[in-house]
Design a protein around this motif. Structure first.
Motif, PDB file in Angstrom:
ATOM      1  N   GLY A 190     -34.430 -50.431 -30.229  1.00  0.00           N
ATOM      2  CA  GLY A 190     -34.519 -49.418 -31.277  1.00  0.00           C
ATOM      3  C   GLY A 190     -33.151 -48.845 -31.594  1.00  0.00           C
ATOM      4  N   ILE A 191     -32.992 -47.536 -31.393  1.00  0.00           N
ATOM      5  CA  ILE A 191     -31.718 -46.868 -31.686  1.00  0.00           C
ATOM      6  C   ILE A 191     -30.729 -46.976 -30.525  1.00  0.00           C
ATOM      7  CG2 ILE A 191     -32.813 -45.227 -33.258  1.00  0.00           C
ATOM      8  CD1 ILE A 191     -32.689 -43.141 -30.980  1.00  0.00           C
ATOM      9  N   TYR A 192     -31.170 -47.527 -29.388  1.00  0.00           N
ATOM     10  CA  TYR A 192     -30.345 -47.558 -28.173  1.00  0.00           C
ATOM     11  C   TYR A 192     -29.700 -48.922 -27.937  1.00  0.00           C
ATOM     12  CZ  TYR A 192     -32.677 -43.180 -26.886  1.00  0.00           C
ATOM     13  OH  TYR A 192     -33.153 -41.893 -26.872  1.00  0.00           O
ATOM     14  N   GLY A 193     -28.520 -48.871 -27.338  1.00  0.00           N
ATOM     15  CA  GLY A 193     -27.858 -50.070 -26.848  1.00  0.00           C
ATOM     16  C   GLY A 193     -27.404 -49.827 -25.423  1.00  0.00           C
ATOM     17  N   ASN A 194     -27.520 -50.838 -24.574  1.00  0.00           N
ATOM     18  CA  ASN A 194     -27.095 -50.722 -23.177  1.00  0.00           C
ATOM     19  C   ASN A 194     -25.876 -51.600 -22.936  1.00  0.00           C
ATOM     20  OD1 ASN A 194     -30.239 -50.301 -23.193  1.00  0.00           O
ATOM     21  ND2 ASN A 194     -29.463 -49.235 -21.398  1.00  0.00           N
ATOM     22  N   ARG A 195     -24.953 -51.090 -22.144  1.00  0.00           N
ATOM     23  CA  ARG A 195     -23.704 -51.795 -21.882  1.00  0.00           C
ATOM     24  C   ARG A 195     -23.329 -51.630 -20.414  1.00  0.00           C
ATOM     25  NH1 ARG A 195     -18.980 -53.450 -24.466  1.00  0.00           N
ATOM     26  NH2 ARG A 195     -19.757 -52.978 -26.565  1.00  0.00           N
ATOM     27  N   ASN A 196     -22.883 -52.713 -19.789  1.00  0.00           N
ATOM     28  CA  ASN A 196     -22.372 -52.682 -18.417  1.00  0.00           C
ATOM     29  C   ASN A 196     -20.858 -52.851 -18.416  1.00  0.00           C
ATOM     30  OD1 ASN A 196     -24.955 -54.253 -16.308  1.00  0.00           O
ATOM     31  ND2 ASN A 196     -24.924 -52.324 -17.405  1.00  0.00           N
ATOM     32  N   VAL A 221     -25.663 -46.029 -21.685  1.00  0.00           N
ATOM     33  CA  VAL A 221     -26.647 -46.016 -22.767  1.00  0.00           C
ATOM     34  C   VAL A 221     -25.984 -45.390 -23.990  1.00  0.00           C
ATOM     35  CG1 VAL A 221     -28.917 -45.218 -23.518  1.00  0.00           C
ATOM     36  CG2 VAL A 221     -28.524 -45.736 -21.093  1.00  0.00           C
ATOM     37  N   TRP A 222     -26.089 -46.081 -25.129  1.00  0.00           N
ATOM     38  CA  TRP A 222     -25.459 -45.639 -26.368  1.00  0.00           C
ATOM     39  C   TRP A 222     -26.518 -45.458 -27.449  1.00  0.00           C
ATOM     40  CZ3 TRP A 222     -19.908 -45.560 -26.591  1.00  0.00           C
ATOM     41  CH2 TRP A 222     -19.287 -46.030 -25.425  1.00  0.00           C
ATOM     42  N   VAL A 223     -26.250 -44.559 -28.379  1.00  0.00           N
ATOM     43  CA  VAL A 223     -27.141 -44.315 -29.512  1.00  0.00           C
ATOM     44  C   VAL A 223     -26.371 -44.584 -30.799  1.00  0.00           C
ATOM     45  CG1 VAL A 223     -28.510 -42.598 -30.747  1.00  0.00           C
ATOM     46  CG2 VAL A 223     -28.479 -42.591 -28.252  1.00  0.00           C
ATOM     47  N   GLU A 248     -16.440 -46.893 -39.997  1.00  0.00           N
ATOM     48  CA  GLU A 248     -16.111 -45.922 -41.041  1.00  0.00           C
ATOM     49  C   GLU A 248     -16.738 -46.329 -42.373  1.00  0.00           C
ATOM     50  OE1 GLU A 248     -11.876 -45.671 -41.004  1.00  0.00           O
ATOM     51  OE2 GLU A 248     -11.814 -44.422 -39.189  1.00  0.00           O
ATOM     52  N   ARG A 249     -16.713 -47.630 -42.666  1.00  0.00           N
ATOM     53  CA  ARG A 249     -17.354 -48.097 -43.906  1.00  0.00           C
ATOM     54  C   ARG A 249     -18.863 -47.881 -43.855  1.00  0.00           C
ATOM     55  NH1 ARG A 249     -13.722 -52.473 -43.162  1.00  0.00           N
ATOM     56  NH2 ARG A 249     -15.418 -53.745 -42.298  1.00  0.00           N
ATOM     57  N   GLN A 250     -19.442 -48.086 -42.686  1.00  0.00           N
ATOM     58  CA  GLN A 250     -20.885 -47.915 -42.520  1.00  0.00           C
ATOM     59  C   GLN A 250     -21.282 -46.446 -42.394  1.00  0.00           C
ATOM     60  OE1 GLN A 250     -23.147 -50.552 -42.535  1.00  0.00           O
ATOM     61  NE2 GLN A 250     -21.343 -51.743 -43.100  1.00  0.00           N
ATOM     62  N   LYS A 251     -20.266 -45.585 -42.202  1.00  0.00           N
ATOM     63  CA  LYS A 251     -20.513 -44.161 -41.931  1.00  0.00           C
ATOM     64  C   LYS A 251     -21.486 -44.008 -40.757  1.00  0.00           C
ATOM     65  CE  LYS A 251     -19.432 -42.432 -46.548  1.00  0.00           C
ATOM     66  NZ  LYS A 251     -18.744 -43.680 -46.963  1.00  0.00           N
ATOM     67  N   ALA A 252     -21.156 -44.764 -39.702  1.00  0.00           N
ATOM     68  CA  ALA A 252     -21.999 -44.783 -38.505  1.00  0.00           C
ATOM     69  C   ALA A 252     -21.109 -44.824 -37.268  1.00  0.00           C
ATOM     70  CB  ALA A 252     -22.934 -45.993 -38.528  1.00  0.00           C
ATOM     71  N   ALA A 253     -21.712 -44.652 -36.107  1.00  0.00           N
ATOM     72  CA  ALA A 253     -20.957 -44.700 -34.854  1.00  0.00           C
ATOM     73  C   ALA A 253     -21.906 -44.942 -33.691  1.00  0.00           C
ATOM     74  CB  ALA A 253     -20.197 -43.393 -34.626  1.00  0.00           C
ATOM     75  N   TRP A 254     -21.394 -45.661 -32.690  1.00  0.00           N
ATOM     76  CA  TRP A 254     -22.087 -45.752 -31.407  1.00  0.00           C
ATOM     77  C   TRP A 254     -21.658 -44.541 -30.578  1.00  0.00           C
ATOM     78  CZ3 TRP A 254     -26.052 -48.670 -30.174  1.00  0.00           C
ATOM     79  CH2 TRP A 254     -26.258 -49.879 -30.840  1.00  0.00           C
ATOM     80  N   VAL A 255     -22.599 -43.693 -30.223  1.00  0.00           N
ATOM     81  CA  VAL A 255     -22.312 -42.464 -29.481  1.00  0.00           C
ATOM     82  C   VAL A 255     -22.833 -42.626 -28.055  1.00  0.00           C
ATOM     83  CG1 VAL A 255     -22.744 -39.984 -29.344  1.00  0.00           C
ATOM     84  CG2 VAL A 255     -22.428 -41.085 -31.582  1.00  0.00           C
ATOM     85  N   LEU A 256     -21.959 -42.354 -27.089  1.00  0.00           N
ATOM     86  CA  LEU A 256     -22.357 -42.480 -25.691  1.00  0.00           C
ATOM     87  C   LEU A 256     -23.362 -41.395 -25.332  1.00  0.00           C
ATOM     88  CD1 LEU A 256     -21.966 -43.958 -23.013  1.00  0.00           C
ATOM     89  CD2 LEU A 256     -20.019 -42.458 -22.544  1.00  0.00           C
ATOM     90  N   ASN A 257     -24.511 -41.819 -24.842  1.00  0.00           N
ATOM     91  CA  ASN A 257     -25.579 -40.891 -24.476  1.00  0.00           C
ATOM     92  C   ASN A 257     -25.576 -40.571 -22.989  1.00  0.00           C
ATOM     93  OD1 ASN A 257     -28.796 -40.859 -23.545  1.00  0.00           O
ATOM     94  ND2 ASN A 257     -28.331 -39.559 -25.312  1.00  0.00           N
ATOM     95  N   ALA A 258     -25.292 -41.584 -22.168  1.00  0.00           N
ATOM     96  CA  ALA A 258     -25.296 -41.370 -20.716  1.00  0.00           C
ATOM     97  C   ALA A 258     -24.635 -42.550 -20.035  1.00  0.00           C
ATOM     98  CB  ALA A 258     -26.727 -41.216 -20.202  1.00  0.00           C
ATOM     99  N   TRP A 259     -24.049 -42.272 -18.875  1.00  0.00           N
ATOM    100  CA  TRP A 259     -23.637 -43.389 -18.031  1.00  0.00           C
ATOM    101  C   TRP A 259     -23.595 -43.026 -16.569  1.00  0.00           C
ATOM    102  CZ3 TRP A 259     -18.146 -45.419 -19.783  1.00  0.00           C
ATOM    103  CH2 TRP A 259     -17.208 -44.394 -19.758  1.00  0.00           C
TER     104      TRP A 259
END
Length: 233
Positions: free
Chosen positions: A83-89, A106-108, A47-58
């Motif tokens: 880049g803009i993506y993060g991967n999580r298992n 996959v998160w953006v 919230e402070r960063q005014k950002a979010a990790w948004v789920l793109n696909a799983w």
């Protein structure tokens, strides 16, 4: 890696006395949130960063559905940032360590003010770290669409569908798809490709296609533009 233990609750099970597919998804979602909170990069930080990790696909695969009262361990970890993506298992195991279910996601990272993806803060990447991915074959992020589909009854977005980010919870799209799916259809794997967020007051218009052991449900707006695409095999 972040881990949490639990017992399957009655409220998470269906008439078979086993956890539901959405129940597994919710454990995975909760585990990722708890890791972020434990690292100090949870809701307040974002919230402070005014950002979010948004789920793109799983891609979620179930090997066995645990029973009510069965002890489970849920784990999650980042497997890489590009880049803009993060991967999580994710994985869910029984008390002997056997895998009950697993997922690749996959998160953006989104700038919520400008409304477009940005590179995540280097501190966040450092805190999450990166560990080896599960030794499974991961499906592509994009889902191949069927050539024909049938319209299903519309689904209004309810207050209970909305999550802390003020849009439909990721798991609730899957629940909507399961309500459309014929009861006789069985599946082991679910893939979801999220296109955009549905919000309170929206109406979902599902389009469904079933072919040779594969079902695809597109959860769309009135103009048939998808919010999410769900594939079950």
């Amino acid at each position: 890696m972040y881990q949490m233990t639990a017992k399957v609750r009655l409220s998470e099970a269906d008439h078979t006395k086993k956890i539901t597919f959405p129940g597994i998804v919710n454990y995975f979602q909760d585990c990722s949130i708890f890791q972020s909170e434990a690292l100090g990069v949870g809701f307040e930080h974002l919230e402070r960063q005014k950002a979010a990790w948004v789920l793109n696909a799983w891609q979620i695969v179930v090997e066995r559905y645990p029973m009510i009262g069965e002890e489970i361990m849920v784990s999650t970890w980042a497997t890489g940032f590009h880049g803009i993506y993060g991967n999580r298992n994710f994985k869910m195991c029984d008390r002997e360590g056997n895998i009950l279910a697993w997922a690749n996601s996959v998160w953006v990272y989104m700038d919520l003010v400008k409304g477009h993806p940005i590179r995540p803060d280097s501190r966040e990447i450092e805190l999450y770290g990166s560990e080896e991915a599960l030794p499974f074959s991961f499906a592509p992020r994009k889902i191949t669409l069927p050539t024909a589909s049938v319209k299903c009854d519309s689904i209004p977005v309810r207050r209970s569908d909305i999550d802390p980010n003020e849009h439909v919870n990721n798991c609730h799209y899957i629940q909507m798809a399961l309500e459309v799916l014929p009861e006789s259809f069985t599946f082991r794997q679910v893939r979801v490709e999220y296109k955009r967020s549905a919000r309170r007051g929206d109406v979902i218009y599902p389009l469904m296609a079933a072919e040779a052991g594969r079902a695809v449900i597109m959860l769309c707006d009135q103009e048939e533009q998808p919010y999410a695409i769900v594939e079950l095999v």
